[in-house]
Design a protein around this motif. Structure first.
Motif, PDB file in Angstrom:
ATOM      1  N   VAL A  89      24.894  10.425   6.208  1.00  0.00           N
ATOM      2  CA  VAL A  89      23.635  11.174   6.204  1.00  0.00           C
ATOM      3  C   VAL A  89      22.460  10.228   6.446  1.00  0.00           C
ATOM      4  CG1 VAL A  89      22.180  12.753   4.886  1.00  0.00           C
ATOM      5  CG2 VAL A  89      24.664  12.809   4.580  1.00  0.00           C
ATOM      6  N   THR A  90      22.451   9.112   5.738  1.00  0.00           N
ATOM      7  CA  THR A  90      21.355   8.140   5.876  1.00  0.00           C
ATOM      8  C   THR A  90      21.266   7.615   7.302  1.00  0.00           C
ATOM      9  OG1 THR A  90      21.760   7.485   3.570  1.00  0.00           O
ATOM     10  CG2 THR A  90      20.363   6.046   4.897  1.00  0.00           C
ATOM     11  N   ALA A  91      22.412   7.258   7.857  1.00  0.00           N
ATOM     12  CA  ALA A  91      22.420   6.732   9.230  1.00  0.00           C
ATOM     13  C   ALA A  91      21.948   7.780  10.228  1.00  0.00           C
ATOM     14  CB  ALA A  91      23.829   6.253   9.589  1.00  0.00           C
ATOM     15  N   PHE A  92      22.419   9.018  10.047  1.00  0.00           N
ATOM     16  CA  PHE A  92      22.047  10.104  10.960  1.00  0.00           C
ATOM     17  C   PHE A  92      20.524  10.263  11.029  1.00  0.00           C
ATOM     18  CE2 PHE A  92      21.038  14.519  11.887  1.00  0.00           C
ATOM     19  CZ  PHE A  92      21.901  14.849  12.913  1.00  0.00           C
ATOM     20  N   TYR A  93      19.898  10.378   9.865  1.00  0.00           N
ATOM     21  CA  TYR A  93      18.454  10.602   9.849  1.00  0.00           C
ATOM     22  C   TYR A  93      17.674   9.345  10.227  1.00  0.00           C
ATOM     23  CZ  TYR A  93      18.809  15.387   8.252  1.00  0.00           C
ATOM     24  OH  TYR A  93      19.066  16.744   8.199  1.00  0.00           O
ATOM     25  N   ALA A  94      18.248   8.160   9.980  1.00  0.00           N
ATOM     26  CA  ALA A  94      17.583   6.922  10.409  1.00  0.00           C
ATOM     27  C   ALA A  94      17.534   6.830  11.932  1.00  0.00           C
ATOM     28  CB  ALA A  94      18.313   5.713   9.826  1.00  0.00           C
ATOM     29  N   LEU A 257      30.532  22.127  12.429  1.00  0.00           N
ATOM     30  CA  LEU A 257      30.658  22.919  11.206  1.00  0.00           C
ATOM     31  C   LEU A 257      30.167  22.119  10.010  1.00  0.00           C
ATOM     32  CD1 LEU A 257      31.691  25.512   9.758  1.00  0.00           C
ATOM     33  CD2 LEU A 257      33.884  24.337   9.479  1.00  0.00           C
ATOM     34  N   GLY A 258      30.606  20.862   9.890  1.00  0.00           N
ATOM     35  CA  GLY A 258      30.178  20.024   8.786  1.00  0.00           C
ATOM     36  C   GLY A 258      28.772  19.498   8.954  1.00  0.00           C
ATOM     37  N   LEU A 259      28.438  19.073  10.180  1.00  0.00           N
ATOM     38  CA  LEU A 259      27.119  18.502  10.452  1.00  0.00           C
ATOM     39  C   LEU A 259      26.009  19.487  10.094  1.00  0.00           C
ATOM     40  CD1 LEU A 259      25.973  15.865  12.184  1.00  0.00           C
ATOM     41  CD2 LEU A 259      25.380  17.669  13.787  1.00  0.00           C
ATOM     42  N   GLN A 260      26.187  20.735  10.513  1.00  0.00           N
ATOM     43  CA  GLN A 260      25.149  21.728  10.285  1.00  0.00           C
ATOM     44  C   GLN A 260      25.199  22.317   8.867  1.00  0.00           C
ATOM     45  OE1 GLN A 260      22.717  21.336  12.424  1.00  0.00           O
ATOM     46  NE2 GLN A 260      22.680  23.313  13.454  1.00  0.00           N
ATOM     47  N   ASN A 261      26.392  22.764   8.441  1.00  0.00           N
ATOM     48  CA  ASN A 261      26.490  23.438   7.149  1.00  0.00           C
ATOM     49  C   ASN A 261      26.546  22.476   5.968  1.00  0.00           C
ATOM     50  OD1 ASN A 261      26.919  26.489   7.794  1.00  0.00           O
ATOM     51  ND2 ASN A 261      28.228  25.420   9.238  1.00  0.00           N
ATOM     52  N   GLY A 262      27.231  21.332   6.152  1.00  0.00           N
ATOM     53  CA  GLY A 262      27.396  20.408   5.046  1.00  0.00           C
ATOM     54  C   GLY A 262      26.266  19.423   4.879  1.00  0.00           C
ATOM     55  N   MET A 263      25.509  19.149   5.940  1.00  0.00           N
ATOM     56  CA  MET A 263      24.449  18.140   5.875  1.00  0.00           C
ATOM     57  C   MET A 263      23.082  18.701   6.220  1.00  0.00           C
ATOM     58  SD  MET A 263      24.140  14.497   7.927  1.00  0.00           S
ATOM     59  CE  MET A 263      23.850  15.277   9.518  1.00  0.00           C
ATOM     60  N   ASN A 264      22.910  19.212   7.432  1.00  0.00           N
ATOM     61  CA  ASN A 264      21.567  19.606   7.864  1.00  0.00           C
ATOM     62  C   ASN A 264      21.031  20.838   7.136  1.00  0.00           C
ATOM     63  OD1 ASN A 264      21.192  17.492   9.669  1.00  0.00           O
ATOM     64  ND2 ASN A 264      22.120  18.603  11.380  1.00  0.00           N
ATOM     65  N   LEU A 265      21.897  21.797   6.819  1.00  0.00           N
ATOM     66  CA  LEU A 265      21.419  23.004   6.141  1.00  0.00           C
ATOM     67  C   LEU A 265      20.867  22.700   4.743  1.00  0.00           C
ATOM     68  CD1 LEU A 265      20.966  26.019   6.474  1.00  0.00           C
ATOM     69  CD2 LEU A 265      23.289  26.410   5.639  1.00  0.00           C
ATOM     70  N   PRO A 266      21.568  21.910   3.902  1.00  0.00           N
ATOM     71  CA  PRO A 266      20.954  21.549   2.619  1.00  0.00           C
ATOM     72  C   PRO A 266      19.621  20.821   2.776  1.00  0.00           C
ATOM     73  CG  PRO A 266      23.306  21.056   2.585  1.00  0.00           C
ATOM     74  CD  PRO A 266      22.961  21.442   4.001  1.00  0.00           C
ATOM     75  N   MET A 267      19.515  19.933   3.776  1.00  0.00           N
ATOM     76  CA  MET A 267      18.239  19.234   3.999  1.00  0.00           C
ATOM     77  C   MET A 267      17.148  20.219   4.419  1.00  0.00           C
ATOM     78  SD  MET A 267      19.023  16.088   3.371  1.00  0.00           S
ATOM     79  CE  MET A 267      20.655  15.956   2.634  1.00  0.00           C
ATOM     80  N   GLU A 348      33.114  35.976   7.811  1.00  0.00           N
ATOM     81  CA  GLU A 348      33.545  35.345   9.051  1.00  0.00           C
ATOM     82  C   GLU A 348      32.426  35.324  10.085  1.00  0.00           C
ATOM     83  OE1 GLU A 348      37.552  36.096  10.600  1.00  0.00           O
ATOM     84  OE2 GLU A 348      37.907  37.321   8.823  1.00  0.00           O
ATOM     85  N   GLY A 349      32.376  34.240  10.808  1.00  0.00           N
ATOM     86  CA  GLY A 349      31.383  34.106  11.864  1.00  0.00           C
ATOM     87  C   GLY A 349      32.000  33.437  13.069  1.00  0.00           C
ATOM     88  N   TYR A 350      31.153  33.079  14.002  1.00  0.00           N
ATOM     89  CA  TYR A 350      31.631  32.505  15.257  1.00  0.00           C
ATOM     90  C   TYR A 350      30.565  31.590  15.814  1.00  0.00           C
ATOM     91  CZ  TYR A 350      32.875  32.409  20.269  1.00  0.00           C
ATOM     92  OH  TYR A 350      33.179  32.023  21.546  1.00  0.00           O
ATOM     93  N   GLY A 351      30.987  30.399  16.157  1.00  0.00           N
ATOM     94  CA  GLY A 351      30.070  29.460  16.775  1.00  0.00           C
ATOM     95  C   GLY A 351      30.851  28.372  17.484  1.00  0.00           C
ATOM     96  N   LEU A 352      30.174  27.585  18.261  1.00  0.00           N
ATOM     97  CA  LEU A 352      30.798  26.539  19.058  1.00  0.00           C
ATOM     98  C   LEU A 352      29.969  25.267  18.934  1.00  0.00           C
ATOM     99  CD1 LEU A 352      31.007  28.798  22.208  1.00  0.00           C
ATOM    100  CD2 LEU A 352      33.007  28.165  20.858  1.00  0.00           C
ATOM    101  N   THR A 353      30.553  24.154  19.324  1.00  0.00           N
ATOM    102  CA  THR A 353      29.772  22.926  19.399  1.00  0.00           C
ATOM    103  C   THR A 353      28.561  23.148  20.301  1.00  0.00           C
ATOM    104  OG1 THR A 353      31.781  21.617  19.119  1.00  0.00           O
ATOM    105  CG2 THR A 353      29.856  20.477  19.989  1.00  0.00           C
ATOM    106  N   GLU A 354      28.771  23.900  21.371  1.00  0.00           N
ATOM    107  CA  GLU A 354      27.692  24.160  22.338  1.00  0.00           C
ATOM    108  C   GLU A 354      26.577  25.035  21.766  1.00  0.00           C
ATOM    109  OE1 GLU A 354      31.384  23.380  24.900  1.00  0.00           O
ATOM    110  OE2 GLU A 354      30.947  24.333  22.978  1.00  0.00           O
ATOM    111  N   THR A 355      26.850  25.746  20.656  1.00  0.00           N
ATOM    112  CA  THR A 355      25.822  26.615  20.060  1.00  0.00           C
ATOM    113  C   THR A 355      25.368  26.119  18.694  1.00  0.00           C
ATOM    114  OG1 THR A 355      27.409  28.106  18.970  1.00  0.00           O
ATOM    115  CG2 THR A 355      26.815  28.613  21.260  1.00  0.00           C
ATOM    116  N   ALA A 356      25.608  24.855  18.386  1.00  0.00           N
ATOM    117  CA  ALA A 356      25.162  24.259  17.118  1.00  0.00           C
ATOM    118  C   ALA A 356      25.690  25.022  15.913  1.00  0.00           C
ATOM    119  CB  ALA A 356      23.636  24.154  17.068  1.00  0.00           C
TER     120      ALA A 356
END
Length: 563
Positions: A89-94, A257-267, A348-356
């Motif tokens: 997380v730290t590296a990503f935002y840095a 899935l993890g990048l958006q829901n596990g990290m960016n969404l809480p931020m 249930e939902g639906y998404g792709l790498t291409e749709t963030a």
């Protein structure tokens, strides 16, 4: 398309039909959370908590080091290879604070794959966990790196405060760095270098995740702050998440899935992420109870693992208010168990790498099972003929095409891939998902399979996911994957690869499964062959690798036919 899409009749109350995308950057949300809730835990990991104020301070110091010591300039690409950890997380935002672009790397990648990511993105700098260093190549050639910042997971843990036995690779001590091109993560932060203020824009490129693709080399998806925030803003409102949400972050952070829901969404929310280094159902049950986790996004395979584990029976999981995810349909039998035993529905939902990640979802109050849900705020999805691109009526199977604010800008330096992936309908640009789906009369979408996954058995079309969902109702089956295998008479035959529940192994035979299936589905759909396996191979996000299994079995069949 109809002036009033049919799914609007079932639209969740309190959710606007259009999306107002924030004109901001991901960093704006981290800064806001650090000002509003400086002492609140942003991340809880292996017994240790990182507050928002600490996270922001570490991000700034690391960004300053990138700029002043490693020469990272706005627009540069930086690799990030690590298991889930606060350092990720730290590296990503840095990287974002330095105006650069993150290239997330699957930690299971081999050296040749990492070299491709570095060469294709022209990355020269990397963040890497110390155990993944052997996969990186250093030098001046194509795909070789000039420098790397190296971290050890143990620096972000507190074993004395954790109820769990942590994996050896998490507790491994920090190793000495003998190469001048390797820089210590914590030493860089300790210098406290201030980053230069940059005029960052919502339309700046932020992340370049690579998709595995069905053919050829992986392709980079160009996501800006705006495309990522479109997905986050839509998801937060649809799922009614807020600042007091506590998420379980277990899906790999390198994946959307993890990048958006596990990290960016809480931020984005100013919420708390309870982060696991790697999937462990017993640990997950304990963490949910101890930290009163309220929301968890995970593929069905992880949900099945958790709720079938004995530890889940012993723990109080009543804080969970939202289970959501996608990538595969939740089997009917498992969904029924969640509802009856725990009062939970799997959204249930639906998404792709291409749709963030976030694109379609079921309304929380009116979901349909094994369903991709409906297009969310501002999303326009249609079912079209894969050849003519003519829109098809409800009930017919065709290719799902879509457009929305969360859609990537295109593939990185790959105009040929863009030409194949994008089409124009009515003067508007749509993305071809490559997924076969249908829409019912209510405007809900249902996945039928990947464009090439259909099984053609004696002219009959068989959709593997339909067969798999039925098989999950068998009380002895833990997991199932249906594949096509060559058949000299029928063209293709249906084969099921099955993992039995431990107590059923040795008690259930192939004929038992075949007979059971034939009693419940058309004979052409039922597997003609069943093979029992100890486990099924999965991707880092828990998806069963059906294509890998299918190709292996086809190759074996050809070898038998032509020894």
């Amino acid at each position: 398309m109809n002036a009033r899409p049919p799914h609007f009749r079932f639209w969740p109350k309190g959710v606007a039909r259009e999306l107002r995308v924030p004109r901001a950057t991901l960093l704006d949300y981290l800064d806001t959370a650090a000002r509003r809730y400086p002492d609140k835990p942003a991340i809880v990991y292996c017994g240790a908590a990182t507050s928002y104020a600490q996270l922001r301070q570490r991000v700034d110091a690391l960004a300053g080091y990138l700029q002043q010591r490693l020469g990272v300039a706005p627009g540069d690409r930086v690799l990030l290879a690590s298991q889930n950890s606060p350092q990720f997380v730290t590296a990503f935002y840095a990287v974002l604070r330095a105006g650069a672009v993150v290239v997330p790397v699957n930690p299971m990648s081999k050296a040749a794959e990492v070299r491709h990511y570095a060469a294709d993105s022209s990355a020269r700098i990397a963040f890497v966990a110390q155990e993944l260093l052997p996969a990186l190549a250093f030098g001046e050639g194509e795909g070789e790196l000039r420098a790397a910042l190296v971290h050890a997971y143990v620096d972000a843990t507190d074993a004395s405060a954790s109820d769990d036995t942590l994996p050896d690779w998490v507790t491994a001590p920090r190793a000495p760095l003998a190469d001048a091109r390797l820089h210590g993560f914590e030493q860089a932060i300790a210098l406290g270098l201030a980053p230069a203020a940059l005029p960052l824009s919502p339309d700046d490129l932020a992340v370049l995740p690579y998709t595995s693709g069905t053919t050829g080399h992986p392709k980079g998806c160009m996501h800006t702050h705006a495309t990522l925030l479109a997905s986050l803003a839509s998801s937060a409102v649809w799922k009614q998440l807020h600042v007091e949400t506590v998420t379980l972050a277990v899906a790999p952070l390198f994946h959307m899935l993890g990048l958006q829901n596990g990290m960016n969404l809480p931020m984005f929310l100013g919420a708390t992420a309870v982060m696991m280094p790697r999937w462990d159902p017993a640990m997950a049950a304990r963490l949910i109870e101890h930290h009163a986790v309220t929301a968890w996004s995970a593929p069905p395979a992880m949900v099945i693992d958790l709720f079938s584990h004995p530890e889940a029976e012993r723990r109080d999981l009543s804080s969970l208010a939202l289970l959501s995810g996608g990538g595969a349909a939740m089997p009917e039998a498992v969904a029924a168990m969640l509802s009856q035993r725990h009062g939970l529905s799997y959204n249930e939902g639906y998404g792709l790498t291409e749709t963030a990640s976030f694109l379609h979802a079921n309304p929380p109050a009116r979901g349909k099972r094994q369903c991709l849900g409906m297009p969310t705020q501002g999303v326009d999805s249609r079912i079209v003929d894969p050849v003519t691109f003519e829109e098809l009526p409800a009930g017919e199977v065709g290719e799902l095409v879509t457009r929305g604010a969360q859609l990537m800008k295109g593939y990185w330096r790959n105009p040929e891939a863009d030409r194949e992936a994008f089409i124009e309908i009515g003067g508007r640009r749509f993305f071809r998902t490559g997924d076969l789906a249908s829409m019912d009369e209510d405007g809900y979408f249902f996945l039928r399979d990947r464009l090439k996954r259909m099984i053609n058995a004696s002219g009959y079309k068989v959709w593997p996911t339909e067969v798999e969902n039925a098989m999950y109702e068998h009380p002895a089956i833990h997991e199932a994957c249906v594949i096509a295998v060559p058949d000299g008479r029928r063209g293709e035959s249906v084969k099921a690869l099955v993992v039995l529940k431990p107590q059923e192994r040795g008690r259930i035979g192939e004929d038992d499964i075949v007979t059971w299936c034939r009693e419940r589905m058309a004979v052409y759909k039922a597997p003609r062959v069943v093979e029992f396996l100890e486990s099924l191979p999965k991707s880092g996000t828990g998806k069963i690798l059906w294509r890998e299994l299918q190709e292996a079995h086809r190759a074996a069949a050809q070898e038998q036919a032509h020894p």
